[in-house]
Enzyme design. Structure first.
Site, PDB file in Angstrom:
ATOM      1  N   ASP A  67      -1.340 -10.356  -9.131  1.00  0.00           N
ATOM      2  CA  ASP A  67      -0.994 -10.613  -8.056  1.00  0.00           C
ATOM      3  C   ASP A  67       0.479 -10.552  -7.169  1.00  0.00           C
ATOM      4  O   ASP A  67       1.227 -10.605  -8.090  1.00  0.00           O
ATOM      5  CB  ASP A  67      -1.352 -12.405  -6.957  1.00  0.00           C
ATOM      6  N   ASN A 135      -8.022 -25.081  -9.326  1.00  0.00           N
ATOM      7  CA  ASN A 135      -8.988 -25.392  -8.452  1.00  0.00           C
ATOM      8  C   ASN A 135     -10.370 -24.411  -9.020  1.00  0.00           C
ATOM      9  O   ASN A 135     -11.477 -23.599  -8.231  1.00  0.00           O
ATOM     10  CB  ASN A 135      -9.415 -25.018  -7.309  1.00  0.00           C
ATOM     11  N   HIS A 137      -8.983 -20.980 -10.117  1.00  0.00           N
ATOM     12  CA  HIS A 137      -9.001 -19.849  -9.627  1.00  0.00           C
ATOM     13  C   HIS A 137      -8.056 -18.766 -10.019  1.00  0.00           C
ATOM     14  O   HIS A 137      -7.741 -19.775 -11.611  1.00  0.00           O
ATOM     15  CB  HIS A 137      -7.672 -19.412  -7.936  1.00  0.00           C
ATOM     16  N   GLU A 142      -9.134 -17.385  -5.057  1.00  0.00           N
ATOM     17  CA  GLU A 142      -9.728 -18.719  -4.536  1.00  0.00           C
ATOM     18  C   GLU A 142     -11.165 -19.139  -4.944  1.00  0.00           C
ATOM     19  O   GLU A 142     -11.628 -18.652  -3.531  1.00  0.00           O
ATOM     20  CB  GLU A 142      -8.800 -19.248  -2.780  1.00  0.00           C
TER      21      GLU A 142
END
Ligand code: GLP
Length: 233
Positions: A67, A135, A137, A142
Site C-alpha cells: 500500500d 482494528n 486491517h 479497513e
C-alpha cells in the site's frame, strides 16, 4: 494455519526474517510482497544483515508493496516508498527497478488498476509479509461490509489515522486516503506471513480463531491454505 508464539520483538524479527530468507534461498527470483509499519522494521534489519553476510542475495528478487498513502510522493519521509528504500532497498543488493510500491500521487482509480495488473503480471507474491492494524486491517483494507477484491483507493478510518499519527509531526498531516492491494490480491499470494508485535495479541487471536467476517479483515486469512502467524501473546 501455522501459529508461532514468540516472547519478544527480537525473536519475532528473527523468526520472520528466517522464513523470508528461506524463501529467497529456495527461489532466488521470488516475488516478495512487503509491508510497512513498525512490526517489520526488525525483520528488515535481519535481512539486511543476512545479505551483508552473504547468506542471501536480492539480486533476482522482485518486490510488490501492499500500500501507499495518497498524496505522498516517494521522497516524502512518511511515504511507504521512502520507508522501503530506507529500511531495506537501499541497504541490500536489489535492483530498484524490481521494487514496486503503489503510486500515491496519480489518479487513484487509474493507479489502482495499473498496480493490480502489475502484480497479476508478476504472478502475484510467492510470499506476502503482513502486519496487522489494531482494528484488524491488513494492507489498508479497513473493516467494511464486503472483502474488497482488487487494488483500490480507500478512506482510512479514524482509528487508523489516530494510530498512524505517531509517525507524523501532527495528526493533520496524516493522509485520509490510501491505495492498497485488495483482500483478493493478498489472498492470491502463494504463502502469507503475518507478524504482530506487542499489544496486538487480542486482534491476532480474534482474526485467527474468530468468525471470518469483513469487519475483521485479517480473519479472511483463515481461508488461505498456507499462512504463518508469528506474534507475541
Ligand atoms: C499501517 C499499514 C499496515 C500495517 C499497520 C500496522 O496501517 N498500512 O500494513 O500492518 O500500519 O502497523 P504497525 O506494525 O506499526 O503496528
Amino acid at each position: 494455519m501455522n501459529i508461532i508464539k514468540v516472547k519478544n520483538y527480537e525473536d519475532l524479527s528473527r523468526v520472520a526474517a528466517d522464513i523470508i530468507a528461506e524463501q529467497i534461498k529456495t527461489k532466488p527470483d521470488s516475488v516478495l510482497g512487503l509491508a510497512t509499519g513498525s512490526s517489520p522494521i526488525g525483520t528488515y534489519e535481519n535481512l539486511v544483515a543476512d545479505c551483508k553476510a552473504g547468506e542471501i542475495s536480492f539480486k533476482d528478487v522482485k518486490t510488490v508493496n501492499l500500500d501507499e498513502y495518497s498524496g505522498l510522493s516517494g521522497d516524502n519521509v512518511n511515504s511507504y516508498r521512502y520507508f522501503m528504500n530506507y529500511n531495506l532497498f537501499d541497504k541490500v543488493d536489489i535492483d530498484k527497478n524490481n521494487t514496486h510500491v503503489p503510486n500515491g500521487t496519480g489518479d487513484s482509480v487509474e493507479e489502482s488498476k495499473a498496480y493490480e495488473n502489475l502484480v497479476a503480471s508478476m504472478g502475484y507474491a510467492d510470499l506476502q509479509l503482513l502486519g496487522i492494524g489494531n482494528n484488524g486491517h491488513i494492507g489498508f483494507n479497513e473493516p467494511c461490509d464486503d472483502f474488497p477484491a482488487a487494488t483500490h483507493s480507500v478512506d482510512l478510518t479514524e482509528s487508523t489515522i489516530q494510530a498512524n499519527s505517531r509517525l507524523f509531526d501532527s495528526i493533520d498531516e496524516v493522509p485520509r486516503k490510501a491505495i492498497t492491494m485488495g483482500i483478493g490480491t493478498i489472498m492470491k499470494a502463494k504463502k502469507i506471513l503475518l507478524i504482530a508485535g506487542e499489544g496486538k495479541a487480542d486482534i491476532v487471536e480474534k482474526s485467527v480463531y474468530g468468525k471470518v467476517i469483513p469487519q475483521v479483515p485479517a480473519s479472511v486469512l483463515q481461508l488461505h491454505p498456507d499462512v504463518t502467524v508469528v506474534y507475541i501473546p
